[in-house]
Design a protein around this motif. Structure first.
Motif, PDB file in Angstrom:
ATOM      1  N   GLU A  54      -0.604   4.585   4.809  1.00 33.78           N
ATOM      2  CA  GLU A  54      -1.545   3.611   5.359  1.00 33.78           C
ATOM      3  C   GLU A  54      -2.823   3.615   4.545  1.00 33.78           C
ATOM      4  O   GLU A  54      -3.171   4.606   3.900  1.00 33.78           O
ATOM      5  N   VAL A  55      -3.509   2.481   4.589  1.00 31.04           N
ATOM      6  CA  VAL A  55      -4.785   2.320   3.895  1.00 31.04           C
ATOM      7  C   VAL A  55      -5.800   1.833   4.910  1.00 31.04           C
ATOM      8  O   VAL A  55      -5.632   0.769   5.512  1.00 31.04           O
ATOM      9  N   LEU A  56      -6.845   2.636   5.111  1.00 31.23           N
ATOM     10  CA  LEU A  56      -7.901   2.278   6.053  1.00 31.23           C
ATOM     11  C   LEU A  56      -9.179   1.963   5.298  1.00 31.23           C
ATOM     12  O   LEU A  56      -9.547   2.666   4.360  1.00 31.23           O
ATOM     13  N   VAL A  57      -9.840   0.897   5.700  1.00 31.57           N
ATOM     14  CA  VAL A  57     -11.124   0.501   5.126  1.00 31.57           C
ATOM     15  C   VAL A  57     -12.142   0.503   6.260  1.00 31.57           C
ATOM     16  O   VAL A  57     -12.022  -0.254   7.215  1.00 31.57           O
ATOM     17  N   TYR A  58     -13.101   1.422   6.165  1.00 34.00           N
ATOM     18  CA  TYR A  58     -14.075   1.632   7.236  1.00 34.00           C
ATOM     19  C   TYR A  58     -13.368   1.823   8.580  1.00 34.00           C
ATOM     20  O   TYR A  58     -13.752   1.259   9.605  1.00 34.00           O
ATOM     21  N   GLY A  59     -12.310   2.628   8.539  1.00 33.07           N
ATOM     22  CA  GLY A  59     -11.633   3.051   9.760  1.00 33.07           C
ATOM     23  C   GLY A  59     -10.623   2.095  10.331  1.00 33.07           C
ATOM     24  O   GLY A  59      -9.998   2.389  11.351  1.00 33.07           O
ATOM     25  N   LYS A  60     -10.416   0.936   9.675  1.00 33.83           N
ATOM     26  CA  LYS A  60      -9.465  -0.050  10.183  1.00 33.83           C
ATOM     27  C   LYS A  60      -8.456  -0.394   9.092  1.00 33.83           C
ATOM     28  O   LYS A  60      -8.736  -0.253   7.914  1.00 33.83           O
ATOM     29  N   PRO A  61      -7.258  -0.868   9.483  1.00 35.30           N
ATOM     30  CA  PRO A  61      -6.263  -1.257   8.476  1.00 35.30           C
ATOM     31  C   PRO A  61      -6.824  -2.279   7.502  1.00 35.30           C
ATOM     32  O   PRO A  61      -7.617  -3.153   7.885  1.00 35.30           O
ATOM     33  N   CYS A  62      -6.397  -2.154   6.273  1.00 35.63           N
ATOM     34  CA  CYS A  62      -6.884  -3.044   5.222  1.00 35.63           C
ATOM     35  C   CYS A  62      -6.704  -4.515   5.597  1.00 35.63           C
ATOM     36  O   CYS A  62      -7.554  -5.355   5.298  1.00 35.63           O
ATOM     37  N   SER A  63      -5.604  -4.835   6.273  1.00 42.45           N
ATOM     38  CA  SER A  63      -5.312  -6.219   6.641  1.00 42.45           C
ATOM     39  C   SER A  63      -6.354  -6.812   7.584  1.00 42.45           C
ATOM     40  O   SER A  63      -6.499  -8.033   7.673  1.00 42.45           O
ATOM     41  N   GLU A  64      -7.077  -5.948   8.296  1.00 42.38           N
ATOM     42  CA  GLU A  64      -8.105  -6.418   9.231  1.00 42.38           C
ATOM     43  C   GLU A  64      -9.494  -6.471   8.606  1.00 42.38           C
ATOM     44  O   GLU A  64     -10.458  -6.884   9.256  1.00 42.38           O
ATOM     45  N   GLN A  65      -9.601  -6.040   7.345  1.00 45.15           N
ATOM     46  CA  GLN A  65     -10.913  -5.943   6.697  1.00 45.15           C
ATOM     47  C   GLN A  65     -10.979  -6.775   5.415  1.00 45.15           C
ATOM     48  O   GLN A  65     -11.732  -6.455   4.497  1.00 45.15           O
ATOM     49  N   ARG A  66     -10.211  -7.860   5.362  1.00 47.67           N
ATOM     50  CA  ARG A  66     -10.135  -8.666   4.148  1.00 47.67           C
ATOM     51  C   ARG A  66     -11.505  -9.128   3.663  1.00 47.67           C
ATOM     52  O   ARG A  66     -11.770  -9.191   2.459  1.00 47.67           O
TER      53      ARG A  66
END
Length: 251
Positions: A54-66
């Motif tokens: 998995e890849v998290l960006v600022y604690g959320k999945p990358c798909s939610e942080q586009r």
């Protein structure tokens, strides 16, 4: 990123890659050809499928942080014959925040022109991208990433095939992004400039071979571990880079 693995036709090309980056850093991703550097970026962005991790960006999945992510692909992967001009390419970077219905207006066009100015391409705004040189095309794609005003940038070999002036413009831009608290992850191939350009280095050859501050990770032993017996010039490269860094070279 935790446990990221990718396979092509059942052959592993990326295996169990795990690391965490700090905000406001320039990070160089280096390794031999076929090591999985571009694959790692594309898998992290969801552009190709992964088999695990998995890849998290600022604690959320990358798909939610586009909206927080900017991406500059390899220049060779772009269809430069597509009939559009430099300004329109940069405006594409605004689509994420505008949504499917709204079109870029005067505000977005002003922002796009400012980003073109930052990369020295304002005078080429109306030029068809197919008529631009390789270095100019790369600058346009950097401007497109800039206009997104992202917090995290992935750049896949932005220095490849560009002239000295464009390379200087790119590293100046990366330093500005860092100054503004942005995080930039760059696939890079020129070992001679690693120490000058990056705060941290990620060594990759299918598996993660090392990750940390450049001064600690970019060493003869670590590079030999990553590249194997293919880098007989390492001692000279590291020594030269250390001399230049010590001398306070700035671009």
């Amino acid at each position: 990123m935790s446990g990221l693995s990718v396979a092509y036709q059942k052959k592993p090309v990326l295996r169990d890659v795990t690391f965490e980056v700090n905000e406001g850093e320039l990070i160089g991703v280096i390794g031999p050809n076929g090591a999985g550097k571009s694959t790692m970026m594309k898998a992290a962005l969801g552009l190709i499928p992964s088999i695990s991790g998995e890849v998290l960006v600022y604690g959320k999945p990358c798909s939610e942080q586009r909206r927080l992510i900017g991406y500059v692909p390899q220049r060779e992967s772009v269809d430069w014959d597509f009939p559009t001009n430099a300004l329109d390419v940069v405006l594409m970077g605004t689509y994420g925040r505008l949504g499917w219905i709204r079109r870029p207006g005067a505000k977005e066009k002003a922002e796009a022109m400012e980003c073109l100015r930052k990369v020295g391409m304002a005078d080429y705004a109306d030029r068809q991208i197919s008529q631009l040189s390789g270095g100019q095309q790369q600058r346009v794609f950097l401007a497109r990433a800039l206009v997104q005003n992202a917090k995290l940038y992935f750049m896949d070999e932005p220095f490849a095939g560009v002239d000295a002036a464009t390379e200087k413009a790119i590293i100046t831009l990366l330093q500005e992004l860092k100054k503004n608290g942005k995080t930039v992850i760059v696939v890079h191939h020129d070992l001679a400039t690693v120490q000058q350009y990056f705060d941290s280095v990620l060594l990759l050859n299918v598996e993660l071979k090392g990750f940390g501050p450049t001064s600690r990770v970019f060493t003869q032993d670590m590079l030999q571990h990553t590249y194997g017996g293919r880098l007989a010039f390492l001692d000279h490269t590291i020594a030269a880079g250390a001399t230049e860094a010590h001398g306070g070279v700035s671009l």
